[in-house]
Design an enzyme around this catalytic site. Structure first.
Site, PDB file in Angstrom:
ATOM      1  N   ASP A 192       0.871  -1.181   0.000  1.00  0.00           N
ATOM      2  CA  ASP A 192       0.000   0.000   0.000  1.00  0.00           C
ATOM      3  C   ASP A 192       0.904   1.226   0.000  1.00  0.00           C
ATOM      4  OD1 ASP A 192      -1.909   1.969   0.325  1.00  0.00           O
ATOM      5  OD2 ASP A 192      -2.768   1.151   2.177  1.00  0.00           O
ATOM      6  N   GLU A 217      -1.935  -1.268  -3.641  1.00  0.00           N
ATOM      7  CA  GLU A 217      -3.002  -0.361  -3.210  1.00  0.00           C
ATOM      8  C   GLU A 217      -2.593   1.094  -3.405  1.00  0.00           C
ATOM      9  OE1 GLU A 217      -4.525  -1.534   0.610  1.00  0.00           O
ATOM     10  OE2 GLU A 217      -5.520   0.374   0.966  1.00  0.00           O
ATOM     11  N   ASP A 242      -8.144   2.714  -2.803  1.00  0.00           N
ATOM     12  CA  ASP A 242      -8.640   2.993  -1.446  1.00  0.00           C
ATOM     13  C   ASP A 242      -9.089   4.461  -1.429  1.00  0.00           C
ATOM     14  OD1 ASP A 242      -8.830   3.713   1.262  1.00  0.00           O
ATOM     15  OD2 ASP A 242      -6.905   2.903   1.880  1.00  0.00           O
TER      16      ASP A 242
END
Ligand code: OSB
Ligand code: MG
Length: 373
Positions: A192, A217, A242
């Protein structure tokens, strides 16, 4: 009938067991925003607003959310009668832009209250099915690749079904390569970036494709959909969005443009459950798997995330780690636990939220309190 007559807003300080570092900042002591909501019939419930201390994940912070709830959300909800949480959601959204985390704290409590009044578990009220949620761990940026590899291995040994590693430029490839080498080819790994890269770093980002990651992500800007569509075709690894998925329309744009292949659903980011379920359903129809993200919630916010993750298209392990991953002691009992297969049990045997709040402990940890009625 949902009819809240009083809210108690509280800020509590809960020290994380270890600092949580992402590309845009570090959390050490979590400032947690809890709400206690009193219904006209005498029942009550709790909720959590997931906004952070600083505006590095979203523009919202605990302080802006406090203001938004007090000045704009509460007057739309207090002493008003709603037949359903969807109605409450509509009242919060009409001519009121943004402040999703503030809205979500009341909207989600509306669902918990409705479930409690119907004497059914929150998971059932949301349309959930799963008895247990497969769980992943989200690991902050570590000082060295070897330290990260040890933490990942330990998490996998504990049963976690996915290890997510936070990365940023300068602390990425070497970390990923070391972890992959240490934990083996098939370990379920993902990264991420929390928007730490730009599209002109595409040649660098392409190297991530060699490590058999489950997904990458949010590599690019926090509000971008378009530029991600220029990145995804160059990868076999799926991009998961996200921050960029602020509402259902953004999920539709992602699918239309091919900007990503997976969505991390956080009900706080989306203004609550109605929008989260709409995105879940849209993704299901379009073969986009989803998973439930986390915002370092206490056991209160976790109850909401666990209930949501019981819906059928939450097919990937969520960031719904047990209480002990974050805190020496949580504010709920029982604390959230994970079994050795990395599963967290949905409390199907209890109505509403399915947890008790340790009010004495909350009282001791409270640094700010305000009652709205
Ligand atoms: O990007 O998913 C994120 C925590 C704070 C802000 C952003 C993120 C996170 C996490 C934590 O990854 C996940 C968890 O609650 O365990
Ligand atoms: Mg994220």
């Amino acid at each position: 009938m949902i009819c809240f007559k009083k809210f108690t807003l509280r800020e509590i300080h809960l020290p994380l067991k270890e600092p949580f570092k992402i590309s845009s900042g570090t959390e050490t002591i979590r400032r947690i925003f809890l709400l206690q909501l009193f219904n006209a019939d005498g029942s009550e419930t709790w909720s959590e607003c997931c906004a952070g201390a600083l505006p590095n994940y979203s523009y919202e912070t605990i302080d802006t959310a406090w203001l938004a709830i007090k000045n704009w959300c509460a007057p739309r909800v207090l002493h008003k009668t709603f037949d359903s949480p969807q109605e409450l959601n509509q009242a919060l959204r009409r001519d009121f832009r943004g402040h999703n985390m503030a809205k979500a704290a009341l909207e989600m409590a509306g669902w918990a209250m409705a479930a409690q009044l119907e004497n059914i578990p929150l998971a059932e009220k949301l349309g959930g099915e799963r008895k247990k949620i497969a769980t992943g761990i989200s690991l902050g940026i570590q000082d060295t690749p070897i330290i990260l590899a040890e933490k990942v291995q330990q998490a996998l040994d504990e049963g976690y079904q996915k290890a997510k590693m936070k990365i940023k430029p300068g602390q990425d490839l070497e970390f990923i390569a070391t972890v992959r080498r240490e934990v083996g080819d098939n370990a379920p790994l993902m990264v991420d970036a929390n928007n730490a890269y730009t599209l002109d770093q595409i040649d660098h980002l392409k190297k991530f494709d060699d490590f058999n990651l489950m997904m990458i992500e949010q590599p690019l800007a926090y509000d971008d959909i378009y530029l991600h569509s220029k990145l995804q075709p160059h990868f076999k690894t799926p991009i998961c969005l996200d921050e960029s998925i602020a509402n259902l329309e953004k999920a539709k744009e992602m699918v239309a443009l091919g900007s990503g292949r997976i969505i991390n659903i956080k009900p706080g980011r989306l203004g609550g459950f109605a929008e989260s379920i709409a995105i879940h359903d849209f993704c299901q129809e379009n073969n986009i798997p989803v998973w439930c993200g986390g915002m370092l919630e206490s056991g209160v916010g976790r109850a909401y995330n666990v209930a949501l993750a019981s819906l059928p298209n939450f097919t990937l392990p969520g960031d719904v780690s047990p209480s002990s991953r974050y805190w020496t002691q949580d504010v709920v009992s029982p604390e959230w636990t994970m079994d050795k297969n990395g599963m967290v049990t949905v409390p199907w045997d209890k109505p509403g939220l399915g947890i008790e709040i340790d009010i004495d402990r909350v009282e001791k940890l409270t640094v700010r309190k305000e009652t709205l009625k």
